[in-house]
Design a protein around this motif. Structure first.
Motif, PDB file in Angstrom:
ATOM      1  N   ALA A   3       0.835  -1.206   0.000  1.00 24.44           N
ATOM      2  CA  ALA A   3       0.000   0.000   0.000  1.00 24.44           C
ATOM      3  C   ALA A   3       0.868   1.253   0.000  1.00 24.44           C
ATOM      4  N   TRP A   4       1.918   1.258   0.816  1.00 26.62           N
ATOM      5  CA  TRP A   4       2.787   2.431   0.880  1.00 26.62           C
ATOM      6  C   TRP A   4       3.570   2.614  -0.411  1.00 26.62           C
ATOM      7  N   GLU A   5       4.263   1.569  -0.848  1.00 30.09           N
ATOM      8  CA  GLU A   5       5.176   1.683  -1.992  1.00 30.09           C
ATOM      9  C   GLU A   5       4.458   1.909  -3.322  1.00 30.09           C
ATOM     10  N   ASP A   6       3.238   1.379  -3.453  1.00 30.15           N
ATOM     11  CA  ASP A   6       2.558   1.459  -4.741  1.00 30.15           C
ATOM     12  C   ASP A   6       1.447   2.501  -4.814  1.00 30.15           C
ATOM     13  N   ILE A   7       1.016   3.033  -3.661  1.00 34.37           N
ATOM     14  CA  ILE A   7      -0.060   4.027  -3.675  1.00 34.37           C
ATOM     15  C   ILE A   7       0.280   5.230  -2.800  1.00 34.37           C
ATOM     16  N   LEU A   8       0.436   4.995  -1.507  1.00 33.33           N
ATOM     17  CA  LEU A   8       0.478   6.097  -0.542  1.00 33.33           C
ATOM     18  C   LEU A   8       1.701   6.995  -0.670  1.00 33.33           C
ATOM     19  N   LYS A   9       2.859   6.439  -0.932  1.00 29.41           N
ATOM     20  CA  LYS A   9       4.033   7.317  -1.005  1.00 29.41           C
ATOM     21  C   LYS A   9       3.920   8.303  -2.165  1.00 29.41           C
ATOM     22  N   PHE A  10       3.116   7.973  -3.149  1.00 31.34           N
ATOM     23  CA  PHE A  10       2.890   8.897  -4.266  1.00 31.34           C
ATOM     24  C   PHE A  10       1.756   9.868  -3.942  1.00 31.34           C
ATOM     25  N   GLN A  11       0.629   9.355  -3.510  1.00 35.77           N
ATOM     26  CA  GLN A  11      -0.526  10.209  -3.247  1.00 35.77           C
ATOM     27  C   GLN A  11      -0.322  11.125  -2.036  1.00 35.77           C
ATOM     28  N   LEU A  12       0.627  10.776  -1.161  1.00 30.57           N
ATOM     29  CA  LEU A  12       0.936  11.627  -0.014  1.00 30.57           C
ATOM     30  C   LEU A  12       2.197  12.459  -0.248  1.00 30.57           C
ATOM     31  N   ASP A  13       2.506  12.686  -1.519  1.00 29.63           N
ATOM     32  CA  ASP A  13       3.642  13.518  -1.914  1.00 29.63           C
ATOM     33  C   ASP A  13       3.099  14.698  -2.716  1.00 29.63           C
ATOM     34  N   SER A  14       3.299  15.888  -2.211  1.00 33.41           N
ATOM     35  CA  SER A  14       2.775  17.100  -2.843  1.00 33.41           C
ATOM     36  C   SER A  14       3.326  17.333  -4.247  1.00 33.41           C
ATOM     37  N   ARG A  15       4.376  16.636  -4.610  1.00 34.78           N
ATOM     38  CA  ARG A  15       4.995  16.818  -5.927  1.00 34.78           C
ATOM     39  C   ARG A  15       4.469  15.836  -6.966  1.00 34.78           C
ATOM     40  N   PHE A  16       3.657  14.869  -6.542  1.00 33.41           N
ATOM     41  CA  PHE A  16       3.180  13.838  -7.465  1.00 33.41           C
ATOM     42  C   PHE A  16       2.185  14.435  -8.455  1.00 33.41           C
ATOM     43  N   ALA A  17       2.420  14.132  -9.743  1.00 30.87           N
ATOM     44  CA  ALA A  17       1.565  14.653 -10.810  1.00 30.87           C
ATOM     45  C   ALA A  17       0.873  13.490 -11.517  1.00 30.87           C
ATOM     46  N   PRO A  18      -0.308  13.683 -12.010  1.00 33.78           N
ATOM     47  CA  PRO A  18      -0.968  14.968 -12.195  1.00 33.78           C
ATOM     48  C   PRO A  18      -1.742  15.472 -10.969  1.00 33.78           C
ATOM     49  N   CYS A  19      -2.003  14.618  -9.984  1.00 33.57           N
ATOM     50  CA  CYS A  19      -2.716  15.090  -8.793  1.00 33.57           C
ATOM     51  C   CYS A  19      -2.351  14.211  -7.598  1.00 33.57           C
ATOM     52  N   ASN A  20      -2.622  14.735  -6.393  1.00 35.02           N
ATOM     53  CA  ASN A  20      -2.285  14.008  -5.174  1.00 35.02           C
ATOM     54  C   ASN A  20      -3.227  14.435  -4.061  1.00 35.02           C
ATOM     55  N   PHE A  21      -3.260  13.645  -2.984  1.00 37.59           N
ATOM     56  CA  PHE A  21      -4.145  13.955  -1.869  1.00 37.59           C
ATOM     57  C   PHE A  21      -3.721  15.217  -1.108  1.00 37.59           C
ATOM     58  N   ILE A  22      -2.440  15.530  -1.106  1.00 38.65           N
ATOM     59  CA  ILE A  22      -1.939  16.653  -0.312  1.00 38.65           C
ATOM     60  C   ILE A  22      -2.519  17.979  -0.791  1.00 38.65           C
ATOM     61  N   GLU A  23      -2.591  18.158  -2.095  1.00 37.43           N
ATOM     62  CA  GLU A  23      -3.079  19.430  -2.628  1.00 37.43           C
ATOM     63  C   GLU A  23      -4.551  19.663  -2.293  1.00 37.43           C
ATOM     64  N   LEU A  24      -5.269  18.623  -1.908  1.00 35.42           N
ATOM     65  CA  LEU A  24      -6.693  18.760  -1.570  1.00 35.42           C
ATOM     66  C   LEU A  24      -6.934  19.083  -0.096  1.00 35.42           C
ATOM     67  N   ILE A  25      -5.938  18.874   0.763  1.00 35.58           N
ATOM     68  CA  ILE A  25      -6.129  19.055   2.210  1.00 35.58           C
ATOM     69  C   ILE A  25      -6.762  20.407   2.569  1.00 35.58           C
ATOM     70  N   PRO A  26      -6.300  21.521   2.005  1.00 33.53           N
ATOM     71  CA  PRO A  26      -6.908  22.804   2.403  1.00 33.53           C
ATOM     72  C   PRO A  26      -8.394  22.920   2.051  1.00 33.53           C
ATOM     73  N   ARG A  27      -8.875  22.080   1.137  1.00 33.09           N
ATOM     74  CA  ARG A  27     -10.266  22.187   0.661  1.00 33.09           C
ATOM     75  C   ARG A  27     -11.182  21.096   1.189  1.00 33.09           C
ATOM     76  N   LEU A  28     -10.686  20.192   2.014  1.00 30.04           N
ATOM     77  CA  LEU A  28     -11.491  19.038   2.425  1.00 30.04           C
ATOM     78  C   LEU A  28     -12.706  19.404   3.266  1.00 30.04           C
ATOM     79  N   ASN A  29     -12.656  20.512   3.971  1.00 31.24           N
ATOM     80  CA  ASN A  29     -13.793  20.908   4.807  1.00 31.24           C
ATOM     81  C   ASN A  29     -14.647  22.021   4.196  1.00 31.24           C
ATOM     82  N   GLU A  30     -14.473  22.241   2.889  1.00 29.79           N
ATOM     83  CA  GLU A  30     -15.290  23.252   2.217  1.00 29.79           C
ATOM     84  C   GLU A  30     -16.775  22.905   2.315  1.00 29.79           C
ATOM     85  N   GLU A  31     -17.579  23.944   2.348  1.00 26.56           N
ATOM     86  CA  GLU A  31     -19.034  23.722   2.353  1.00 26.56           C
ATOM     87  C   GLU A  31     -19.640  24.132   1.047  1.00 26.56           C
TER      88      GLU A  31
END
Length: 175
Positions: free
Chosen positions: A147-175
């Motif tokens: 899970a870490w090596e094939d998914i999470l280390k990429f999705q939890l890296d702000s530099r991963f393109a084209p998108c990643n979970f980190i860039e969404l953190i500021p918007r997760l609680n939007e209404e």
């Protein structure tokens, strides 16, 4: 998988919860693997704890951590199987705001390539709860490594393109 080296790495805070009736700090290989990989990647380890397979206890800890402003992501290991004591998915169902179905789907695809049809017994999943990502992983050290090596280390890296979970953190609680 592309890392955009022109972008800045943004460390986040991750907590690890091992869910097991039998593991101790000394025998918690999966939790130790995750803690090591989190630190090696440059992220902070906010909490590391072991809890028995008890749905109410699991929910209590997860909700405490979701309310902790120093926790961005929670990784759980264990309790995702099919036995009567495996209640991690049920705990997540009761606290979630949104499902992230692609995580479980992708995890089982990766797992299938390694363990074949046995992956059907995994209920690995991910949800959002109170603006916090929660990833429920199986209890084996091999599964958490996959899970870490094939998914999470990429999705939890702000530099991963084209998108990643980190860039969404500021918007997760939007209404």
């Amino acid at each position: 998988m592309p890392i955009d080296s022109t972008k800045e790495f943004k460390p986040i805070n991750i907590s690890v919860l091992t869910i097991s009736d039998t593991r101790t700090e000394a025998t918690d290989k999966s939790g130790q693997v995750l803690a090591k990989k989190i630190k090696e990647k440059g992220h902070g380890l906010s909490h590391k704890q072991i809890v028995k397979d008890n749905k109410d206890d699991i929910k209590k800890i997860l909700l405490e951590w979701c309310n902790d402003k120093n926790v961005d992501v929670i990784l759980t290991t264990g309790g995702t199987g099919l036995t009567g004591r495996d209640t991690t998915p049920e705990a997540l169902e009761e606290i979630k705001d949104k499902d992230i179905p692609g995580f479980g789907e992708l995890f089982r695809l990766i797992s299938y390539k390694k363990i074949g049809a046995s992956t059907i017994q995994s209920r690995a999943m991910a949800v959002l709860a109170k603006g916090t990502y929660i990833f429920a992983l199986p209890g084996s050290s091999g599964a958490v490594t996959d899970a870490w090596e094939d998914i999470l280390k990429f999705q939890l890296d702000s530099r991963f393109a084209p998108c990643n979970f980190i860039e969404l953190i500021p918007r997760l609680n939007e209404e």
